[in-house]
Structures are given as C-alpha cells and as structure tokens.
Design a protein around this motif. Structure first.
Motif, PDB file in Angstrom:
ATOM      1  N   ARG A  92       3.605  21.612  18.082  1.00 20.00           N
ATOM      2  CA  ARG A  92       3.014  22.580  19.012  1.00 20.00           C
ATOM      3  C   ARG A  92       3.219  24.031  18.591  1.00 20.00           C
ATOM      4  N   GLU A  95       0.931  27.159  20.297  1.00 19.13           N
ATOM      5  CA  GLU A  95       0.237  26.567  21.446  1.00 19.13           C
ATOM      6  C   GLU A  95      -0.346  27.665  22.346  1.00 19.13           C
ATOM      7  N   MET A 115      -4.781  24.090  22.096  1.00 21.58           N
ATOM      8  CA  MET A 115      -5.332  24.945  23.158  1.00 21.58           C
ATOM      9  C   MET A 115      -5.388  26.419  22.746  1.00 21.58           C
ATOM     10  N   TYR A 135      -4.046  19.602  25.405  1.00 23.11           N
ATOM     11  CA  TYR A 135      -2.988  18.768  25.944  1.00 23.11           C
ATOM     12  C   TYR A 135      -3.581  17.419  26.311  1.00 23.11           C
ATOM     13  N   ARG A 136      -2.772  16.376  26.269  1.00 19.65           N
ATOM     14  CA  ARG A 136      -3.220  15.020  26.610  1.00 19.65           C
ATOM     15  C   ARG A 136      -3.998  14.998  27.927  1.00 19.65           C
ATOM     16  N   GLY A 137      -5.182  14.439  27.877  1.00 16.38           N
ATOM     17  CA  GLY A 137      -5.954  14.293  29.108  1.00 16.38           C
ATOM     18  C   GLY A 137      -6.860  15.466  29.390  1.00 16.38           C
ATOM     19  N   SER A 138      -6.575  16.609  28.809  1.00 16.55           N
ATOM     20  CA  SER A 138      -7.362  17.801  29.083  1.00 16.55           C
ATOM     21  C   SER A 138      -8.581  17.855  28.167  1.00 16.55           C
TER      22      SER A 138
ATOM     23  N   PRO B  74      -2.665  13.585  32.944  1.00 16.01           N
ATOM     24  CA  PRO B  74      -1.446  14.238  32.451  1.00 16.01           C
ATOM     25  C   PRO B  74      -1.584  15.759  32.428  1.00 16.01           C
ATOM     26  N   GLU B  75      -2.814  16.230  32.200  1.00 16.34           N
ATOM     27  CA  GLU B  75      -3.001  17.682  32.101  1.00 16.34           C
ATOM     28  C   GLU B  75      -2.803  18.367  33.450  1.00 16.34           C
ATOM     29  N   LYS B 331     -13.985  11.971  32.628  1.00 15.99           N
ATOM     30  CA  LYS B 331     -13.316  10.674  32.595  1.00 15.99           C
ATOM     31  C   LYS B 331     -13.199  10.143  34.024  1.00 15.99           C
TER      32      LYS B 331
END
Lengths: 276, 569
Positions: A92, A95, A115, A135-138, B74-75, B331
């Motif tokens: 990271r 970041e 990011m 970031y994970r999921g973003s 998670p974000e 998602k």
C-alpha cells in the motif's frame, strides 16, 4: 530515515508522508506515532532519523533506506513533495496519493498506488499484485496520475482504473486492467491471460506475448502503431474491443509479430459481417 | 440506584408535556414519583431538552441479510472504524455497522429501542443471536409472513381462525413481535422468476391475491390482539406510479378498522409514493398519500427518507432488488430463503444531481410535512436503504427548519427542484412534534405501554440533548439542533447512564421484546394432531430444518422480554 532493526511485524506508517512531516522539527518527527503490530510506537523508536541540509529551491525529499518490506502505507494520502526509497518496501505504498512523487530503487509489495488520485510513482524494481487497485470491494480505482514500473508486476494491475497511466517495462500477471473504466495501461513485456476482463473503456497495450484473448473480446482491426500518453509505439497490433459481456468499449492492443497463435483472428477481419 | 434529572425542559407527548421545566425521578430502572434527594444521583439538566429515549420502528440491523451485506461491502467498513475503548468494543461500518457499533451509535443519539423489521422465519436464530450482540438498546424483530406458505393456503381457503392459530405459533416459534409483510405474494412469485403486478394479481401456484393476504393478515392481527399493526412493505415498491397501489393497499383494510385505532402501518412510504410512468416522468405522489392519510385514522406511516450518501440497499423484496441491480450494474446479492421469502442487497449511492434521487429526497420530506398529524408518520430512513441511521439528526434539522431544506434544495438537480413541492411548504416541526415522530408516536404504534413516555411507571429510558429550546431557534440555528441530536448529553437506559456527551460510559445488555401468546413448544403448532402431522411432513419435504428444531425456546434468548398478549384463539 533508516530502520533500527529488521521488522518482524507489519509497521503501519501512514505518518511517513511529506504532508505530515511538513514544518516539523526533527524532534517532532521522531515523536510521530505509528503502529508496529498491535503496539503504538513513535518513528524515533523504529527509525534512525537524520536531517541533511538541502537547497531551499528544491522540493524537500524524505529518503528511506534499508529493508522496509514490512513497512506499509508509506506516503498515504500525500499531496506534494518527494519520497525516495532505497530498498524494498511493503504494501500500500502511496495509497490515496493526491500529488507529489515517489521513487523506489527496489521492489514494492502489492497495492502500490491503490486509490491514487494524482502524482507519480516510479519503481525501479518489480511490484506485487493489485497495482493501483481500489480497496477490496470498492469500485473507486486509480483516478489519475502516473505509475511507472521498470520491472515486473503481479496480477490485476489497474483494477477498476478510472484514468491515468500505468507503464510496465517487464512482464505482468493475469487480469491486467480488470474492470477498467478508463485510462491507459502499457505493458512492454509479456502478460498472463484474461487481459481486460470486464473492462468498460480505456486502453491496454501489450507489446509482448499473450497466451490467449478472452472470448468476450472481438477483433476490430490491425493497427501499425498506437499512441500511449503522447508516445508513439510501433506495432503492428491486433486491436480488440470489449469486454462485450459488460457492454464495454475498451480497446485492447496486442502485438502481432509476437503472437502468431492469434493470427486466426485475422480471418474474421476479412468477413464484413464479423466486424464489431 | 436512583437518579434525579433536574430542571430540564421536558418533552413528553404521551403525557402532553410540552417543554415544561420538570424533575424526573428514576428508581430501579423505572420512572417514579419521587426519590430520596439525599441518596439519589443528581443530573443537572438546566438549559437542556429531556425526552423519552428514541425508538426506531424500522431499521435493518441484524440477521442473515444484514450479515450478507456486511460481507459484500468491505469498502464500507474501511471508511468508518470504531476504535476500542475501555467500555466499548471495536467495530466497523458506515451503512451496515457491526452489531456492537450499531448499539453504541444508537445509544449516542439517545435511542433506546430499535425494531428489526425483516426476519425470514428460518433465520430467526441467527437474527436473535445478532440482536443479543447489539448492546444497550432494547430490540424487537418482525418475522416475514406475507409469503409464508401455510398462511397463503389458509387465506386462499378463507380460514382466518386457523391462520390466526398458525400465525400465533409462528410468532412464538420465531420470538417475533409483529407481522411483517413484504411485497405480499411478490416474494413467493420471485422464487419462479416472476412478480405480482398489483393487489389483484394472483400469486402463481397459490391463487391468492396480495389484497387477500393483506386483509387476511390484518384480520389475524386483530384476532391475536397483537400490540403492533401489520407492518407492510407495499407491492410495486420503487416503481414509478406505485402511489396508487399504496393508496389502494390502505383502502383495502379501511373497513377492518374500528374507526380510531390504526390497523396498518405502511413502512418506508417514500419508496411507495412515486407518480409517473417511468423514471424520466417520475413525480411525487406524496400529496395524494398525505391527503388520504389526513382523512383516515386507520393508517400509520414511516418516512423512509433518503440522504445523499453512499449506502447499501437491502430488502426481502427480491424482484425489486433485481431491478435495482439492473439499474446500477453494481455488485449484488439475491437470495431465495427456501420456501419462505427472498432477499436482495445492492450497494447504492444517492446523488444530489440525479433527478430521480433528488425527487426521492423531496418525496420523503413532503410526506412528513404534508401529513398533518405527527402521530401518523415517524422518522426513519429504512436504515440502511435510504441512508444509515446516523443521519437522523440531519433529517430532524430538515423537518425543523425550512432554511435547512432550502440549503439542500439549492444544490439538487434543477428539474427535481422545479417539480418539488417543498418550496411551497412552510411547515416546520416543533420540538414537541419531533418527540412524537422519533419516540412517542413509534411507541404508540408499537403498542409499547412502558416506553416512549416519562410518566410514572414507564421504563427509565431517557435522552437529554444539550441545547436550550427557549434560546435556540431551530429554524435558524438548525446546525445547533443537529449537533445536539448527534451526541446526546445523556442517554439513560433502564435507569443507568449509558452515554454522556456521545461517549459510552457503561456497557449494558438490552432486552429482546416478543409477544407471548401462551405457546411454549413445537407440539402446540396445531389444534389437532392431523395438522401437526401434516406440518411435520411438509417441513421434511420442503425445509432443511425439521419442525421440531424450528421452534426457538425462550431460554434461547439471553435477555428475553415477553409481552403478554390475550388473543382470541
């Protein structure tokens, strides 16, 4: 700055950042907090910090030397100044960076420039996975800026990238430019499979070999050269568009001479009806 | 332990106290006439507002659906971290906070009771386990019964009495508090990839219409004498033109009312108040709905206000969540809970510059301001669908101040602003009305006799907000009000000070409320052994759980709070 000992635990060093160091004395900098594992420490406890006289006309530089593989989130959210890292550094790096410059004379771990919003990162060694990924999921990937990697990079380079430029001189892993929205990725070396999966827009240029192209990409034309960030790169290149599964209009350029196994795509170009 | 809360401006709508300076005495978790002034702990609240603890009638805070949302995002956690202190545990989450964080954040805002409105019966154990891990506040949860096979069959045959007996067993089996109906019939149809079009469109394979389900369960609710009314998420939620369905839903149970008490609660009404043929022609149907509600006394509503932020939508309305996924391309999770119901989750960003979102923002506030009687509409965001519950103070400031509304109006989509009714509405809520919309009204709707007021004998759930209502003009200084509601000066739960100036000072366990209908075992599932045998067989054929394991015994709840109900079955 130089680590006092070899870190065994991850060190979260958000405070090593020009924005935080600005207008602080050496003593104040030594007292800045960071985390080593689950313990809060100060920079002075973990690093030897020295001040060297510098030319006031030039930008101030933070120089980190030594084995920094466990040191994470260095230069987090930095907006100006310069970080010079001599050695390998951890995850990271840079970041959410908003400006300034980071130069690494060594390798970096995963999530470099994640990011990132602007600025420049130059890595003389290799980088890990998820270069410039969010970031994970973003879905908020790299917004702007430049990342130059002189060595290799891992998987999922430029995941959810929105703009900017990533240039890699070496080889890369799989899923380059996955979910890419816009921007440019230039790979001078070879590349793992599944390039550009789920991309909506933007440009990926592969100058080396690719094992195969995803079936959700359709060949568009053969180009003799392609422009990347003002530079003209000589081809010829196969140009694919996709990812059609996501109604994407991304452009994927793949070197023609180095990928003779893709020549069967050319027959689709001769039939008008196959053209995308 | 006894407490004496001195000199606060007390707002207690149920007892008709409108900002008078009073002392409130508390002993052993209850409000009492007086306490021994020498031994009681004094809390000086001069220049502050004293209200009953806040109550949230509709907030998705626990259960498999919420948990799936946590996994999906998670974000969402990364951006919002709660650090461990000596009294509190660490946690994460902006729109779907972890259980502990949920409890702490509600407590900080002066809330002391929250209702989890959608619990697939199969997931009841999970839901109760999460509710137990939600500290400090009291909880209740409503099982989803609008698509429950047995109910659909009984209602098709018109067997209301049998349906009531079965529902009583179901509520006892899941330790629920009220009957929740989500898109009646639609969730069942979604199991076959379909939806119901309106109130009279029969449910595939069952032949019963949504109208019959709503009317039937409304009658069941009356037979069982449940404290809350049926809690309805209407058909066609989120579709332009659905305000007609909403009005028709309210009208369908009009004759079941005794003339004064409500018989139906339409939840997150904002999402059910769309006029127009498609998204481009979307208009507000708030005026028509408000007109109907103003003229009838059998309905209560809650707002389902949206706030421009990044949040997560989650409902048991599977077909609607699928539509949302198609709209956003984001998602998503869609789930069919065996035979019982469905669920869907889609992360969502409400944007000021979007015509549709800006119109939705306006509709929620229009509803709250156009319904004249504050006892009929309550403040919610349908957390986390419209916005996280932490935005309540902001919504309070919009309700109390025209100026605050205008500030946002200036910044929203131009076309939405032009069509919004808000500029023509001068009404501003008084603090007394806010107390109704955030606690007293909700307590009344939920039939909680010991909550939502500060009369002698009530639970000592009290919120103190640090601003002087005589010196602060909420219309102008809305920011002061908003700040005060964000961090209660004191939150007192069951007679203990649990938060002070937004800092949790004591960790306590909240209780779980459920209706005790006198059924304590699985075997009481049916009036005769044949029906019990039939149910067992059905469970063996269609469920992954045996009937015997379905029933949650009271001992399963760590801090159980049964509400005794005298039903007619």
């Amino acid at each position: 700055m130089r680590p006092k000992y070899v870190f065994r635990l991850p060190v979260y060093a958000d405070s090593i950042c020009p924005d935080v160091f600005a207008d602080k004395s050496l003593k104040e900098i030594s007292e800045l907090k960071l985390w080593e594992g689950n313990k809060q420490r100060t920079i002075g406890e973990l690093f030897d910090v020295q001040e060297t006289p510098f030319d006031p006309d030039e930008d101030a530089v933070i120089r980190l030397v030594g084995d920094l593989q466990k040191v994470r989130t260095v230069g987090c959210n930095m907006s100006f100044g310069k970080l010079l890292i001599e050695g390998d550094i951890g995850m990271r790096l840079g970041e959410g960076m908003k400006g300034g410059e980071i130069i690494v004379k060594g390798n970096v771990d995963s999530w470099v420039g994640c990011m990132m919003e602007d600025g420049k990162i130059e890595i003389h060694g290799s980088a890990g996975d998820y270069v410039a990924a969010p970031y994970r999921g973003s879905t908020e990937g790299m917004k702007n800026g430049v990342i130059v990697i002189h060595g290799d990079a891992g998987n999922e380079v430029g995941c959810y990238m929105r703009n900017g430029m990533i240039s890699i001189e070496g080889n890369v892993g799989e899923f380059v430019g996955i979910h890419m929205r816009d921007g440019t990725i230039l790979v001078r070396g070879n590349c793992g499979g599944r390039t550009g999966a789920g991309m909506l827009d933007g440009k990926i240029i592969i100058c080396g070999r690719v094992s195969s192209v995803l079936p959700t990409f359709t060949i568009d034309s053969v180009k003799s050269s392609v422009k990347a960030d003002g530079e003209k790169i000589k081809g010829p290149f196969y140009r694919f568009t996709g990812d059609i599964a996501d109604q994407g209009k991304g452009k994927l350029y793949i070197s023609k001479p180095l990928n003779p196994h893709l020549s069967f795509y050319e027959k689709y170009l001769q039939h008008e009806s196959f053209r995308g | 332990m006894s407490l004496l809360i001195r000199n606060g401006f007390v707002y207690d709508p149920i007892n008709d106290v409108k900002g008078e300076i009073m002392d409130i005495a508390v002993k052993d978790g209850k409000i009492v006439e007086k306490v021994n002034e020498r031994t009681a702990k004094m809390i000086d609240c001069s220049g502050m507002v004293v209200m009953p603890g806040g109550i949230d009638i509709h907030t998705h805070i626990a259960g498999s659906e919420v948990n799936a949302g946590r996994l999906l995002r998670p974000e969402d956690h990364y951006k919002d971290v709660e650090i461990k202190t000596l009294t509190t545990r660490s946690g994460v989450g902006h729109s779907i906070p972890s259980t502990f964080t949920t409890g702490y954040r509600y407590t900080r805002m002066g809330y002391t009771m929250i209702c989890n409105p959608s619990m697939p019966p199969l997931e009841a154990r999970h839901t109760h386990e999460e509710l137990e891990d939600t500290p400090i506040v009291d909880k209740a949860t409503f099982p989803l019964l609008g698509d429950w096979w047995f109910a659909l069959e009984y209602l098709r045959e018109g067997m209301i009495k049998e349906c009531a007996a079965h529902t009583a067993w179901m509520l006892s089996a899941t330790k629920g508090y009220a009957i929740k109906i989500v898109n009646p019939g639609g969730a069942e149809a979604w199991g076959f990839g379909r939806n119901v079009k309106d109130l009279d469109d029969p449910v595939p394979n069952f032949g019963v219409t949504p109208r019959e389900i709503i009317r039937g369960l409304c009658k069941v609710n009356r037979i069982l004498n449940l404290p809350h009314t049926i809690h309805v998420h209407t058909n066609r939620l989120g579709q332009p033109g659905n305000y007609l369905t909403t009005i028709e839903t309210m009208r369908s149970v009009e004759d079941l009312s005794n003339g004064c008490d409500p018989v139906i609660h339409i939840t997150h009404c904002q999402f059910s108040a769309f006029k127009g043929d498609d998204w481009a022609t979307l208009r507000s149907g708030a005026e028509e709905i408000a007109k109907y509600v103003n003229r009838h006394s059998h309905v209560t509503l809650d707002m389902g206000q949206i706030v421009f932020t990044n949040t997560t939508t989650m409902t048991a309305d599977g077909p609607w969540q699928y539509t949302l996924y198609e709209l956003t391309g984001n998602k998503w999770v869609n789930h069919d809970v065996e035979t019982e119901t469905t669920a869907g989750i889609v992360p969502f960003v409400y944007r000021r510059k979007s015509y549709v979102h800006a119109t939705m923002w306006s509709i929620g506030l229009e509803l709250a301001l156009l319904v004249e009687d504050p006892w009929k509409i309550y403040l919610t965001t349908d957390h986390p669908n419209g916005a996280p519950f932490t935005t309540y103070p902001r919504i309070i400031s919009w309700l109390m101040s025209r100026k605050a509304r205008e500030r946002i109006l200036k910044r929203i989509n131009k076309r939405a602003r032009k069509r919004s009714l808000l500029p023509s509405i001068d009404r501003e809520y008084s603090l007394y009305e806010v107390a109704i919309a955030t606690r007293a009204g909700q307590a009344k709707a939920l039939g909680l006799t010991d909550k939502g007021h500060l009369g002698v004998g009530a639970d000592a759930d009290i919120a103190v907000y640090g601003f002087n209502p005589r010196q602060t003009d909420a219309s102008r200084d809305y920011r002061v009000v908003r700040k005060a509601f964000e961090k209660a000066a004191y939150t007192i739960k069951s007679g203990e000070i649990v938060a002070k100036n937004g800092v949790i000072t004591k960790k306590t366990e909240g209780r779980t409320f459920w209706v005790d209908l006198g059924i304590s075992s699985c075997a009481e599932a049916a009036s005769c052994p044949e029906i019990l045998q039939d149910m067992k067989k059905r469970f063996r054929d269609y469920w992954t759980v045996e009937l015997e394991n379905y029933f949650i015994p009271e001992a399963f709840l760590k801090s159980s709070m049964p509400i005794q109900v005298k039903s007619e079955v």
